[in-house]
Design a protein around this motif. Structure first.
Motif, PDB file in Angstrom:
ATOM      1  N   HIS A  27       0.821  -1.213   0.000  1.00 55.95           N
ATOM      2  CA  HIS A  27       0.000   0.000   0.000  1.00 55.95           C
ATOM      3  C   HIS A  27       0.855   1.263   0.000  1.00 55.95           C
ATOM      4  CE1 HIS A  27      -3.440   2.569   0.806  1.00 55.95           C
ATOM      5  NE2 HIS A  27      -2.846   3.037   1.886  1.00 55.95           N
ATOM      6  N   TYR A  28       1.951   1.240   0.780  1.00 56.46           N
ATOM      7  CA  TYR A  28       2.794   2.428   0.890  1.00 56.46           C
ATOM      8  C   TYR A  28       3.988   2.413  -0.066  1.00 56.46           C
ATOM      9  CZ  TYR A  28       0.036   3.688   4.957  1.00 56.46           C
ATOM     10  OH  TYR A  28      -1.008   4.036   5.790  1.00 56.46           O
ATOM     11  N   GLY A  29       4.029   1.440  -0.950  1.00 56.98           N
ATOM     12  CA  GLY A  29       5.086   1.385  -1.945  1.00 56.98           C
ATOM     13  C   GLY A  29       6.471   1.163  -1.358  1.00 56.98           C
ATOM     14  N   SER A  57      15.940  -6.086   8.656  1.00 61.47           N
ATOM     15  CA  SER A  57      15.581  -4.707   8.991  1.00 61.47           C
ATOM     16  C   SER A  57      14.781  -4.601  10.291  1.00 61.47           C
ATOM     17  CB  SER A  57      14.780  -4.094   7.840  1.00 61.47           C
ATOM     18  OG  SER A  57      15.578  -4.031   6.670  1.00 61.47           O
ATOM     19  N   GLY A  58      14.071  -5.656  10.650  1.00 63.13           N
ATOM     20  CA  GLY A  58      13.306  -5.644  11.890  1.00 63.13           C
ATOM     21  C   GLY A  58      12.456  -6.886  11.986  1.00 63.13           C
ATOM     22  N   PHE A  59      12.007  -7.183  13.202  1.00 66.25           N
ATOM     23  CA  PHE A  59      11.137  -8.349  13.360  1.00 66.25           C
ATOM     24  C   PHE A  59      10.305  -8.253  14.625  1.00 66.25           C
ATOM     25  CE2 PHE A  59      15.301  -9.396  15.083  1.00 66.25           C
ATOM     26  CZ  PHE A  59      15.060 -10.076  16.276  1.00 66.25           C
ATOM     27  N   ASN A  60       9.195  -8.962  14.598  1.00 73.00           N
ATOM     28  CA  ASN A  60       8.335  -9.106  15.774  1.00 73.00           C
ATOM     29  C   ASN A  60       8.682 -10.387  16.508  1.00 73.00           C
ATOM     30  OD1 ASN A  60       5.739  -7.693  13.853  1.00 73.00           O
ATOM     31  ND2 ASN A  60       6.540  -6.771  15.720  1.00 73.00           N
ATOM     32  N   VAL A  61       8.398 -10.396  17.787  1.00 75.35           N
ATOM     33  CA  VAL A  61       8.670 -11.549  18.640  1.00 75.35           C
ATOM     34  C   VAL A  61       7.385 -11.928  19.367  1.00 75.35           C
ATOM     35  CG1 VAL A  61      10.124 -12.462  20.488  1.00 75.35           C
ATOM     36  CG2 VAL A  61      10.989 -10.613  19.030  1.00 75.35           C
ATOM     37  N   LEU A 251       2.395   0.351  15.552  1.00 72.87           N
ATOM     38  CA  LEU A 251       3.535   0.969  16.224  1.00 72.87           C
ATOM     39  C   LEU A 251       4.850   0.326  15.790  1.00 72.87           C
ATOM     40  CD1 LEU A 251       2.024   1.390  19.795  1.00 72.87           C
ATOM     41  CD2 LEU A 251       2.606   3.231  18.196  1.00 72.87           C
ATOM     42  N   ALA A 252       4.835  -0.999  15.610  1.00 70.77           N
ATOM     43  CA  ALA A 252       6.028  -1.690  15.116  1.00 70.77           C
ATOM     44  C   ALA A 252       6.370  -1.214  13.702  1.00 70.77           C
ATOM     45  CB  ALA A 252       5.804  -3.198  15.133  1.00 70.77           C
ATOM     46  N   PHE A 253       5.353  -1.120  12.842  1.00 72.91           N
ATOM     47  CA  PHE A 253       5.543  -0.676  11.456  1.00 72.91           C
ATOM     48  C   PHE A 253       6.145   0.727  11.426  1.00 72.91           C
ATOM     49  CE2 PHE A 253       4.249   0.965   7.315  1.00 72.91           C
ATOM     50  CZ  PHE A 253       4.453  -0.125   6.473  1.00 72.91           C
ATOM     51  N   GLU A 254       5.664   1.595  12.295  1.00 75.75           N
ATOM     52  CA  GLU A 254       6.196   2.958  12.352  1.00 75.75           C
ATOM     53  C   GLU A 254       7.664   2.961  12.778  1.00 75.75           C
ATOM     54  OE1 GLU A 254       5.050   7.274  14.317  1.00 75.75           O
ATOM     55  OE2 GLU A 254       4.826   5.467  15.527  1.00 75.75           O
ATOM     56  N   LYS A 255       8.003   2.135  13.753  1.00 69.96           N
ATOM     57  CA  LYS A 255       9.396   2.071  14.204  1.00 69.96           C
ATOM     58  C   LYS A 255      10.313   1.587  13.081  1.00 69.96           C
ATOM     59  CE  LYS A 255       8.492   1.493  19.144  1.00 69.96           C
ATOM     60  NZ  LYS A 255       9.019   2.834  19.480  1.00 69.96           N
ATOM     61  N   TRP A 256       9.821   0.678  12.256  1.00 67.82           N
ATOM     62  CA  TRP A 256      10.629   0.146  11.154  1.00 67.82           C
ATOM     63  C   TRP A 256      10.755   1.110   9.981  1.00 67.82           C
ATOM     64  CZ3 TRP A 256       7.221  -4.823  11.286  1.00 67.82           C
ATOM     65  CH2 TRP A 256       7.646  -5.664  12.337  1.00 67.82           C
ATOM     66  N   THR A 257       9.673   1.825   9.663  1.00 63.42           N
ATOM     67  CA  THR A 257       9.602   2.563   8.394  1.00 63.42           C
ATOM     68  C   THR A 257       9.446   4.074   8.537  1.00 63.42           C
ATOM     69  OG1 THR A 257       7.183   2.382   8.255  1.00 63.42           O
ATOM     70  CG2 THR A 257       8.475   0.546   7.349  1.00 63.42           C
ATOM     71  N   ASN A 258       9.187   4.556   9.782  1.00 69.57           N
ATOM     72  CA  ASN A 258       8.863   5.971  10.024  1.00 69.57           C
ATOM     73  C   ASN A 258       7.554   6.378   9.366  1.00 69.57           C
ATOM     74  OD1 ASN A 258      11.176   6.641  11.612  1.00 69.57           O
ATOM     75  ND2 ASN A 258      12.393   6.681   9.738  1.00 69.57           N
ATOM     76  N   VAL A 259       6.717   5.399   9.052  1.00 71.74           N
ATOM     77  CA  VAL A 259       5.381   5.651   8.505  1.00 71.74           C
ATOM     78  C   VAL A 259       4.348   5.110   9.495  1.00 71.74           C
ATOM     79  CG1 VAL A 259       3.741   5.096   6.660  1.00 71.74           C
ATOM     80  CG2 VAL A 259       6.161   5.481   6.111  1.00 71.74           C
ATOM     81  N   MET A 260       3.452   5.989   9.977  1.00 73.79           N
ATOM     82  CA  MET A 260       2.355   5.509  10.819  1.00 73.79           C
ATOM     83  C   MET A 260       1.229   5.046   9.894  1.00 73.79           C
ATOM     84  SD  MET A 260       0.834   4.594  13.486  1.00 73.79           S
ATOM     85  CE  MET A 260       1.873   5.111  14.844  1.00 73.79           C
ATOM     86  N   PRO A 261       0.967   3.738   9.848  1.00 78.57           N
ATOM     87  CA  PRO A 261       0.012   3.218   8.872  1.00 78.57           C
ATOM     88  C   PRO A 261      -1.439   3.479   9.251  1.00 78.57           C
ATOM     89  CG  PRO A 261       0.773   1.450  10.273  1.00 78.57           C
ATOM     90  CD  PRO A 261       1.560   2.671  10.669  1.00 78.57           C
ATOM     91  N   ASP A 262      -2.301   3.278   8.282  1.00 78.60           N
ATOM     92  CA  ASP A 262      -3.746   3.444   8.450  1.00 78.60           C
ATOM     93  C   ASP A 262      -4.300   2.266   9.251  1.00 78.60           C
ATOM     94  OD1 ASP A 262      -6.480   3.686   8.230  1.00 78.60           O
ATOM     95  OD2 ASP A 262      -6.515   3.872   6.047  1.00 78.60           O
TER      96      ASP A 262
END
Length: 279
Positions: A27-29, A57-61, A251-262
């Motif tokens: 979605h965010y390209g 680049s990052g991961f969830n646990v 919040l995890a996505f934002e930490k990885w990409t600096n994008v706060m998703p929808d």
């Protein structure tokens, strides 16, 4: 070069995180891919070495690694350190840094329904990892009165003693909590009780629940647990675990990409996969 993100746990096949995050990348390209890895306790240290070698680049646990991962990382965020568990790791210039977005994601989800938490009297059911993250984060956010109830009283007492933030808390037997339920504005169920396939298992009686209460259950399969159904039937407002899952992921996505998703897009995606509409 496509970036790699992941979730590690055991079991992990049921995870909806790949569905949710891969949709967001598209979605965010963002040229990235998110994959679920089934990692046993015995494999954890080698898996982290492998992630370092791949420059992930990052991961969830997730379960059962949220605590065991800590000594394998280079640094831990203050809140995650106080909670004693990590659910999100960010590769910060080659250093693996651990965070905990479970509690913050839960609070953000709660705030989609409630405008004010600080003056509410809260009851948390359970004393496991999720309860710890939620309890500590609510206290960190300034909620002043949070009581705990659990089958094993000693575990709940440990949470109260170990919380580094100022909060007024009492530990209650389940029967005591049932008798005093009318005093609480928010009831938060943090255990796996009521989760599919054991959907008729009962946490506690809601006989004394007040109609103006808000009842939250972190379980989202089924979308409406027995506890939530009974609370709704008594006139209370309810929320299942979808919002916690979505917001901790956001919040995890934002930490990885600096994008706060929808978060609405994320919620829709997860609900479609689960085949329901209730939050």
């Amino acid at each position: 070069m496509k970036k790699l993100y992941a979730v590690i746990g055991n079991p992990i096949a049921h995870s909806m995180s790949p569905l949710m995050h891969n949709d967001l990348f598209q979605h965010y390209g963002i040229d990235a891919y998110y994959h679920a890895f089934a990692i046993t306790k015995e494999q954890l240290a080698d898996a982290i070495k492998g992630f370092r070698a791949m420059n992930i680049s990052g991961f969830n646990v997730t379960v059962p690694h949220k605590v065991a991962i800590i000594p394998l990382l280079d640094d831990i965020d203050l809140l995650a350190r106080s909670i004693g568990a990590v659910n999100t790791v960010v590769n910060e210039n080659g250093r693996l840094v651990g965070y905990n977005t479970d509690g913050s994601g839960y609070v953000q989800g709660l705030l989609t329904e409630l405008s004010n938490l600080k003056n509410k009297k809260v009851l948390v059911i359970g004393a496991g990892g999720a309860a710890r993250a939620i309890y500590f984060t609510l206290a960190y956010e300034g909620v002043t009165h949070i009581d705990l109830t659990n089958r094993t009283i000693a575990k709940a007492e440990s949470l109260v003693k170990e919380c580094p933030y100022e909060v007024q808390s009492n530990v209650l037997e389940l029967k005591e909590a049932e008798e005093q339920l009318e005093h609480y504005d928010i009831i938060i169920q943090t255990t796996s009780i009521g989760m599919s396939p054991h959907t008729e298992c009962k946490v506690l009686s809601l006989h004394n629940l007040k109609e103006s209460a808000f009842v939250s259950d972190i379980v989202y399969n089924p979308l409406e647990t027995l506890l939530l159904r009974q609370a709704r039937e008594k006139g209370a407002r309810t929320q299942n675990g979808i919002q916690m899952f979505v917001h901790q992921g956001a919040l995890a996505f934002e930490k990885w990409t600096n994008v706060m998703p929808d978060s609405n897009r994320m919620t829709t995606k997860v609900l479609k996969q689960l085949g329901g509409t209730k939050c």
